[in-house]
Design an enzyme around this catalytic site. Structure first.
Site, PDB file in Angstrom:
ATOM      1  N   MET A 110      24.052 -24.864  52.201  1.00  0.00           N
ATOM      2  CA  MET A 110      23.467 -24.796  53.519  1.00  0.00           C
ATOM      3  C   MET A 110      22.823 -23.578  53.867  1.00  0.00           C
ATOM      4  O   MET A 110      21.756 -23.370  54.260  1.00  0.00           O
ATOM      5  CB  MET A 110      24.627 -25.185  54.867  1.00  0.00           C
ATOM      6  CG  MET A 110      24.792 -26.686  54.395  1.00  0.00           C
ATOM      7  SD  MET A 110      23.173 -27.762  54.480  1.00  0.00           S
ATOM      8  CE  MET A 110      23.611 -28.964  53.323  1.00  0.00           C
ATOM      9  N   TYR A 136      24.948 -27.637  61.997  1.00  0.00           N
ATOM     10  CA  TYR A 136      25.602 -28.716  61.242  1.00  0.00           C
ATOM     11  C   TYR A 136      26.559 -28.189  60.071  1.00  0.00           C
ATOM     12  O   TYR A 136      26.272 -27.045  59.674  1.00  0.00           O
ATOM     13  CB  TYR A 136      24.234 -29.797  60.616  1.00  0.00           C
ATOM     14  CG  TYR A 136      23.386 -29.263  59.763  1.00  0.00           C
ATOM     15  CD1 TYR A 136      23.379 -28.073  59.079  1.00  0.00           C
ATOM     16  CD2 TYR A 136      22.583 -30.394  59.471  1.00  0.00           C
ATOM     17  CE1 TYR A 136      22.309 -27.871  58.196  1.00  0.00           C
ATOM     18  CE2 TYR A 136      21.497 -30.232  58.196  1.00  0.00           C
ATOM     19  CZ  TYR A 136      21.416 -28.675  57.718  1.00  0.00           C
ATOM     20  OH  TYR A 136      20.542 -28.356  56.903  1.00  0.00           O
ATOM     21  N   GLU A 137      27.333 -28.978  59.566  1.00  0.00           N
ATOM     22  CA  GLU A 137      27.998 -28.814  58.356  1.00  0.00           C
ATOM     23  C   GLU A 137      29.243 -27.726  58.939  1.00  0.00           C
ATOM     24  O   GLU A 137      29.395 -26.950  58.225  1.00  0.00           O
ATOM     25  CB  GLU A 137      27.513 -28.407  57.282  1.00  0.00           C
ATOM     26  CG  GLU A 137      26.896 -29.645  56.754  1.00  0.00           C
ATOM     27  CD  GLU A 137      26.777 -29.918  55.218  1.00  0.00           C
ATOM     28  OE1 GLU A 137      27.630 -29.373  54.536  1.00  0.00           O
ATOM     29  OE2 GLU A 137      25.883 -30.300  54.510  1.00  0.00           O
ATOM     30  N   GLY A 138      29.671 -27.813  60.239  1.00  0.00           N
ATOM     31  CA  GLY A 138      30.306 -26.776  60.854  1.00  0.00           C
ATOM     32  C   GLY A 138      29.686 -25.813  61.778  1.00  0.00           C
ATOM     33  O   GLY A 138      28.957 -25.087  61.035  1.00  0.00           O
TER      34      GLY A 138
END
Lengths: 378, 263
Positions: free
Chosen positions: A243, A359-361
């Protein structure tokens, strides 16, 4: 700058050409309409971009993390929504490998290699950063699991061929009562809910995924009951550096657009790029972007070496997400009024960049991960 | 069916190339690619192979670096590749290229143990644009040639092709073996897949030297001599006509055309 072997360079030039010709311009239209870019994704699937992370033992191309990072940056440079679709699809294989389910991993790998998609269903309306607050339940009954609940903000939710789903097998145990499951598209009781009308990454598909008395065979459980949270967190730890690379791609595109504009736009009798005010902005954008790129690559290299990487992945994702937004804002500033106009490409880059802080944490969660690693228990 | 596709590596045609200080094309640093028309030829050959059966071989005359163009062909349909090392072949014009290629065809047929049924060439290269090599090759081989085709199918043991013309196209049928030169068809060349790209790198490329070809030295002396090269003249700034009314604008335009003795 990536250090690639000849094979890596060859793949990079192929992906670059594809992204230039088939993604970059096409995405302008889909960014406005929010529609699924069927033809573009079909071609990407045929090329094998849905499966660039699939290891050789599952029939994939088995390229190094550095190589696929370089490919991902090209995708993100062309369009962050396109990158997101591809990166999340590749991510869905990880929980199956982490959970040591070779049979399911092979099944999933075959789907990806043939241009199919996977979705990772962890987030719920009341469980985003606090993923442990999953309300979806999985009750074991007559050799089957029965799932009920609703997932939201699921990338590829409406197009996936298989889903990795977390659900509570034992609510009393908290995170230790969460389990992970492999669910195939078309399973009775599985439905796709509302599609999000998003600010950015509009070429990616984001939906609710709903389970109503959905029965799945017992052997769809990944790992053991109670392993779900651990598997999900390990998956995210691994994927975070990718990411970071996505954010770097957006930032690099901002630099490319700003540099091109600075050379061509004339004010006070000379191109604005001749002014130190612009030169220093571009230099700062480059410092941030290259730093984020190298941090993301370092986190991936740690994975290659079998060394701990959770903190470094969090730093990479957090820093790259933050600077992508800063660099996008700077690109808009350099383009001035045109930067604010939808006729020019940079306002989209800001809308796309913002997701990398979420997103993704979220980047707040990344900072929690980092501070815990720095401070330890006390 | 045995198919040969002749490929030339050329400078990327999307890059504008000027002349360097010694009056030669300034191609240093420009990416080298397979000639666009040759990639159309390969795509057409690949589709023909997929619809029927067969093997596609690609050949290029050039330096070691031209192997890159062949590798890209191996990722999108070709399964064998040969490079004819240009050392000792000197400056080439279309006549000597056609001759050298005909020798290469014979050599590859000998190595493969099979004759080619169809030889595909691009209708021209994007660097020299002579558009003659395909026809020269056919002449040297003593077989038929159809130029500028946009479609091909097998018919009655031969081929039926669509040859593009100014007005439309001719349908031409011929027996095999034959040479065809390919114009831009209705479709684009396919992209390689990640897998085919990696597999292509592992296919060995056969090397053919001048000695292997058995070319006669007096036949590789170019007939065409390039005296000098010049860049196309820079486009002149146009005249802006911006009168108050449409009628006045037209009248002014006609006046300018009259002064320029256009009519």
């Amino acid at each position: 700058m990536y250090i690639l072997d000849e094979e890596g360079k060859d793949l990079l030039s192929t992906v670059k050409e594809f992204c230039e010709k088939e993604v970059k311009e096409q995405c302008k239209e889909y960014d406005v309409s929010g529609e699924w870019a069927e033809e573009m994704y079909q071609k990407a699937g045929e090329m094998g971009l849905n499966a660039i992370e699939v290891p050789e033992e599952y029939g994939g191309i088995g390229i190094s993390r550095t190589t696929y990072a370089a490919l991902y940056e090209e995708m993100a440079k062309a369009d962050a929504g396109f990158f997101t679709t591809m990166a999340v699809t590749n991510l869905t294989l990880k929980p199956l490998i982490i959970g040591k389910r070779d049979d399911l991993a092979q099944k999933a790998a075959d789907i990806l290699i043939n241009g199919g998609y996977g979705a990772f269903c962890l987030t719920e309306p009341m469980a985003g950063s606090d993923a442990s607050n999953n309300k979806t339940t999985a009750i074991k009954k007559d050799g089957k699991y029965v799932l009920n609940g609703r997932k939201c903000f699921i990338t590829n939710g409406g197009i996936a061929d298989f889903y990795i789903v977390t659900a509570m097998t034992d609510k009393e145990k908290g995170v230790k009562g969460m389990s992970a499951f492999y669910v195939e598209k078309g399973t009775p009781g599985l439905s796709v809910g509302n599609e999000e009308n998003k600010m950015g990454i509009r070429t990616s598909n984001t939906t609710d995924v709903v389970f109503e008395d959905m029965e799945i065979p017992e052997d769809c459980l990944i790992g053991k009951e109670g392993d779900g949270f651990k598997i999900a967190m390990q998956t995210l730890d691994m994927a975070r550096a990718v990411m970071g690379i996505g954010a770097v791609g957006v930032a690099q595109r901002c630099i490319d657009e700003a540099v091109a504009y600075s050379k061509q736009r004339v004010t006070f009798g000379q191109p604005i790029g001749k002014f130190q005010a612009i030169q220093f902005m571009l230099a700062d954008m480059e410092i941030k972007t290259e730093t984020a790129r190298q941090m993301s690559l370092h986190a991936l290299k740690l994975q290659d070496e079998g060394l701990p990487y959770a903190k470094e992945s969090a730093i990479a994702k957090c820093y790259a997400g933050d600077i992508a937004v800063e660099v996008a804002l700077d690109a808009i500033q350099i383009l001035g009024g045109y930067g604010y106009s939808r006729e020019y490409p940079v306002e989209k880059l800001l809308r796309d960049a913002k997701i990398f802080q979420i997103y993704e944490g979220t980047n707040q969660i990344q900072r929690t991960v980092i501070s815990r690693a720095v401070m330890g228990k006390f | 069916m045995e198919i040969l596709v002749c490929v030339k590596q050329v400078p990327d045609d999307s890059v504008k190339i000027g002349l360097n200080s010694s009056g030669k094309p300034a191609v240093d640093g420009v990416t080298m690619v397979a000639n666009a028309f040759d990639t159309y030829a390969l795509e057409m050959a690949t589709r023909l192979k997929e619809a029927n059966e067969g093997t596609i071989t690609v050949v290029a005359i050039g330096p070691e670096k031209a192997k890159d163009a062949l590798k890209s062909c191996l990722a999108v349909g070709a399964s064998k590749a040969y490079i004819v090392n240009e050392d000792g072949l000197g400056d080439m014009d279309s006549l000597t290229t056609g001759y050298t290629l005909s020798k290469a065809v014979a050599k590859i047929e000998e190595l493969n143990g099979a004759k080619f049924d169809i030889i595909f060439c691009g209708k021209e290269t994007t660097d020299c644009t002579t558009g003659m090599v395909g026809a020269q090759l056919a002449e040297r081989l003593g077989i038929g040639c159809v130029t500028g085709i946009v479609d091909i199918e097998l018919k009655d043991g031969g081929i039926s092709v669509k040859q593009e013309t100014e007005e439309g196209y001719n349908v031409v049928e011929t027996s095999l073996p034959a040479v065809v030169t390919v114009n831009k068809p209705a479709y684009d060349p396919r992209y390689p897949t990640m897998k085919s790209k990696m597999a292509a790198r592992k296919i060995p490329i056969g090397e053919i030297s001048k000695a292997d070809l058995g070319v006669e030295d007096d036949k590789i002396v170019p007939s065409v001599k390039v005296i000098s090269l010049s860049e196309p003249p820079k486009k002149q700034a146009g005249v802006k006509i911006n009168e108050k009314t449409f009628e006045d604008t037209m009248a002014k335009a006609m006046e300018i055309l009259k002064d320029a003795k256009v009519f």
